[in-house]
Design a protein around this motif. Structure first.
Motif, PDB file in Angstrom:
ATOM      1  N   SER A 131      -9.312   4.721  -6.072  1.00 18.03           N
ATOM      2  CA  SER A 131      -8.539   5.310  -4.975  1.00 18.03           C
ATOM      3  C   SER A 131      -8.927   4.596  -3.683  1.00 18.03           C
ATOM      4  O   SER A 131     -10.119   4.529  -3.345  1.00 18.03           O
ATOM      5  N   THR A 132      -7.947   4.087  -2.985  1.00 22.04           N
ATOM      6  CA  THR A 132      -8.256   3.420  -1.705  1.00 22.04           C
ATOM      7  C   THR A 132      -8.791   4.439  -0.698  1.00 22.04           C
ATOM      8  O   THR A 132      -9.606   4.091   0.148  1.00 22.04           O
ATOM      9  N   ASN A 133      -8.335   5.684  -0.771  1.00 23.30           N
ATOM     10  CA  ASN A 133      -8.881   6.698   0.138  1.00 23.30           C
ATOM     11  C   ASN A 133     -10.361   6.958  -0.140  1.00 23.30           C
ATOM     12  O   ASN A 133     -11.153   7.102   0.785  1.00 23.30           O
ATOM     13  N   GLN A 179      -3.819   1.702  -8.465  1.00 24.82           N
ATOM     14  CA  GLN A 179      -4.953   2.638  -8.409  1.00 24.82           C
ATOM     15  C   GLN A 179      -4.980   3.446  -9.712  1.00 24.82           C
ATOM     16  O   GLN A 179      -3.932   3.744 -10.284  1.00 24.82           O
ATOM     17  N   ALA A 203      -5.697   7.828  -7.915  1.00 24.03           N
ATOM     18  CA  ALA A 203      -5.247   8.105  -6.544  1.00 24.03           C
ATOM     19  C   ALA A 203      -4.992   9.592  -6.360  1.00 24.03           C
ATOM     20  O   ALA A 203      -4.601  10.294  -7.294  1.00 24.03           O
ATOM     21  N   ARG A 204      -5.188  10.019  -5.123  1.00 20.52           N
ATOM     22  CA  ARG A 204      -4.991  11.428  -4.813  1.00 20.52           C
ATOM     23  C   ARG A 204      -3.824  11.623  -3.867  1.00 20.52           C
ATOM     24  O   ARG A 204      -3.586  10.803  -2.976  1.00 20.52           O
ATOM     25  N   GLY A 205      -3.117  12.733  -4.068  1.00 15.26           N
ATOM     26  CA  GLY A 205      -2.021  13.088  -3.183  1.00 15.26           C
ATOM     27  C   GLY A 205      -2.379  14.317  -2.377  1.00 15.26           C
ATOM     28  O   GLY A 205      -3.511  14.809  -2.427  1.00 15.26           O
ATOM     29  N   ARG A 206      -1.415  14.812  -1.632  1.00 17.20           N
ATOM     30  CA  ARG A 206      -1.642  16.008  -0.826  1.00 17.20           C
ATOM     31  C   ARG A 206      -1.775  17.227  -1.733  1.00 17.20           C
ATOM     32  O   ARG A 206      -1.342  17.211  -2.878  1.00 17.20           O
ATOM     33  N   TRP A 264      -1.707  11.253  -7.631  1.00 14.35           N
ATOM     34  CA  TRP A 264      -0.624  10.393  -7.143  1.00 14.35           C
ATOM     35  C   TRP A 264      -0.517   9.223  -8.115  1.00 14.35           C
ATOM     36  O   TRP A 264      -1.503   8.539  -8.357  1.00 14.35           O
ATOM     37  N   SER A 310      -5.442   2.300   2.707  1.00 10.30           N
ATOM     38  CA  SER A 310      -6.127   3.349   3.465  1.00 10.30           C
ATOM     39  C   SER A 310      -6.796   2.724   4.674  1.00 10.30           C
ATOM     40  O   SER A 310      -7.588   1.794   4.541  1.00 10.30           O
ATOM     41  N   LYS A 316      11.773  10.046  -2.944  1.00  9.89           N
ATOM     42  CA  LYS A 316      10.542   9.744  -2.187  1.00  9.89           C
ATOM     43  C   LYS A 316      10.126   8.289  -2.360  1.00  9.89           C
ATOM     44  O   LYS A 316       9.990   7.797  -3.474  1.00  9.89           O
ATOM     45  N   GLY A 347       4.176   8.328   0.359  1.00  7.27           N
ATOM     46  CA  GLY A 347       3.476   9.545   0.757  1.00  7.27           C
ATOM     47  C   GLY A 347       2.209   9.178   1.510  1.00  7.27           C
ATOM     48  O   GLY A 347       1.701   8.055   1.388  1.00  7.27           O
ATOM     49  N   ILE A 348       1.722  10.112   2.282  1.00  9.17           N
ATOM     50  CA  ILE A 348       0.560   9.852   3.135  1.00  9.17           C
ATOM     51  C   ILE A 348      -0.453  10.979   2.978  1.00  9.17           C
ATOM     52  O   ILE A 348      -0.089  12.154   2.968  1.00  9.17           O
ATOM     53  N   ILE A 397      -1.903   5.583   2.639  1.00 10.52           N
ATOM     54  CA  ILE A 397      -0.451   5.447   2.511  1.00 10.52           C
ATOM     55  C   ILE A 397      -0.140   4.842   1.143  1.00 10.52           C
ATOM     56  O   ILE A 397      -0.693   3.799   0.788  1.00 10.52           O
ATOM     57  N   GLY A 398       0.701   5.512   0.394  1.00  8.65           N
ATOM     58  CA  GLY A 398       1.106   5.001  -0.919  1.00  8.65           C
ATOM     59  C   GLY A 398       2.599   4.728  -0.906  1.00  8.65           C
ATOM     60  O   GLY A 398       3.390   5.641  -0.682  1.00  8.65           O
TER      61      GLY A 398
HETATM   62  C1  BTN Z   1       1.395  12.669  -1.123  1.00 12.72           C
HETATM   63  O1  BTN Z   1       0.994  13.557  -1.878  1.00 12.72           O
HETATM   64  O2  BTN Z   1       2.582  12.540  -0.828  1.00 12.72           O
HETATM   65  C2  BTN Z   1       0.418  11.697  -0.521  1.00 12.72           C
HETATM   66  C3  BTN Z   1       0.130  10.550  -1.442  1.00 12.72           C
HETATM   67  C4  BTN Z   1      -0.872   9.570  -0.855  1.00 12.72           C
HETATM   68  C5  BTN Z   1      -1.209   8.466  -1.820  1.00 12.72           C
HETATM   69  C6  BTN Z   1      -1.988   7.371  -1.159  1.00 12.72           C
HETATM   70  S1  BTN Z   1      -2.011   5.896  -2.106  1.00 12.72           S
HETATM   71  C7  BTN Z   1      -3.211   5.210  -1.040  1.00 12.72           C
HETATM   72  C8  BTN Z   1      -4.193   6.333  -0.723  1.00 12.72           C
HETATM   73  N1  BTN Z   1      -5.236   6.452  -1.735  1.00 12.72           N
HETATM   74  C9  BTN Z   1      -5.176   7.624  -2.368  1.00 12.72           C
HETATM   75  O3  BTN Z   1      -5.947   7.979  -3.287  1.00 12.72           O
HETATM   76  N2  BTN Z   1      -4.146   8.358  -1.911  1.00 12.72           N
HETATM   77  C10 BTN Z   1      -3.455   7.669  -0.837  1.00 12.72           C
END
Ligand code: BTN
Length: 263
Positions: free
Chosen positions: A21-23, A44, A47-50, A55, A65, A134, A137-138, A156-157
């Motif tokens: 995950s870049t975050n 990734q 990766a994690r989303g909101r 994600w 990120s 979509k 996402g951020i 930002i993905g």
């Molecule tokens: C959403 O849920 O809409 C937000 C998604 C965000 C994904 C991006 S991809 C780059 C960065 N690294 C992560 O693990 N998540 C964000």
């Protein structure tokens, strides 16, 4: 592919073909004191989303990120997420995508009320239900002390080159919209737009409004205090959605999910 090659960015670039995950990596760098860094990956694996969601981040995306340390009060932190959405939408527009923003920070492509999806998608959504696809996402994470921001990780993905088959339902990509994508130009534009907006925070909400798909729409917003249904009439600094309910009362929502209702 290394996105760092030739990137003339106002940030130091750490580039990965694939990372969990870049975050996560950006937070690690932030906790070690880094600033003005962007972690970029082509794919990734975690990766994690909101809202604690995962994600999907298959190869061919632009996943990045940013680590920034703005000298601002915590109440202004949402402006950086809005700025990232504006920067992403503008970069997508430069590539020929009809990108808009859905409050608070999804970058979407309108689909109209007949809910057609990407051409190769054989699933047709029920009429009037899917009004956008979509694109990006951020996810912003923050550390602060007292009422000041310490660091922000703005993740930002973007579904850039992901083909229609690789996309989850309801998603689209730059390639699916236009047939091609210049990833380097995309990242370059995104970073320079973000850099300009963070230097002029008063410009963020007006820029966001110009790209907003949500304003003027009927919305249903889940909030801790219950569901708010009505017309989205404005967004106020630092990102508060103003909803006019059917009974005429105006309600302000600072964060959360916002779904379009059937007309
Ligand atoms: C959403 O849920 O809409 C937000 C998604 C965000 C994904 C991006 S991809 C780059 C960065 N690294 C992560 O693990 N998540 C964000």
């Amino acid at each position: 592919l290394s996105l760092s090659l030739g990137l003339d960015a106002p940030f130091a670039v750490e580039s990965h073909d694939s990372i969990d995950s870049t975050n996560r990596r950006a937070r690690e760098l932030a906790e070690d004191g880094a600033e003005e860094v962007v972690v970029v990956a082509d794919a990734q694996t975690g990766a994690r989303g909101r809202l604690d969601r995962s994600w999907e981040a298959p190869p061919g995306g632009v996943y990045l990120s940013l680590v920034v340390r703005p000298d601002v009060p915590i109440r202004d932190a949402p402006l950086f997420t809005l700025a990232a959405a504006v920067a992403t939408a503008r970069a997508a527009r430069e590539q020929g995508v009809d990108a808009h923003i859905k409050w608070p920070n999804d970058v979407v492509v309108p689909r109209g009320t007949t809910a057609s999806r990407t051409e190769s998608d054989d699933v047709v959504a029920p009429r009037d239900e899917t009004r956008y696809a979509k694109l990006a996402g951020i996810l912003t994470e923050m550390q602060g002390e007292a009422d000041r921001v310490g660091w922000l990780v703005v993740g930002i993905g973007v579904n850039a080159e992901v083909t229609a088959e690789g996309l989850p339902d309801g998603a689209t990509s730059v390639r699916a919209e236009t047939g091609a994508v210049d990833r380097r130009a995309f990242v370059q534009r995104l970073l320079s737009e973000f850099d300009a907006l963070r230097a002029d925070l008063d410009a963020v909400v007006p820029a966001w409004r110009e790209l907003a798909l949500t304003l003027g729409q009927r919305v249903r917003v889940e909030t801790p205090g219950g569901e708010v249904v009505g017309e989205a009439v404005d967004v106020e600094r630092p990102g508060t959605l103003v909803v006019r309910r059917d009974d005429g009362e105006t309600v302000r929502v600072s964060a959360g999910d916002c779904e379009h209702l059937r007309p």
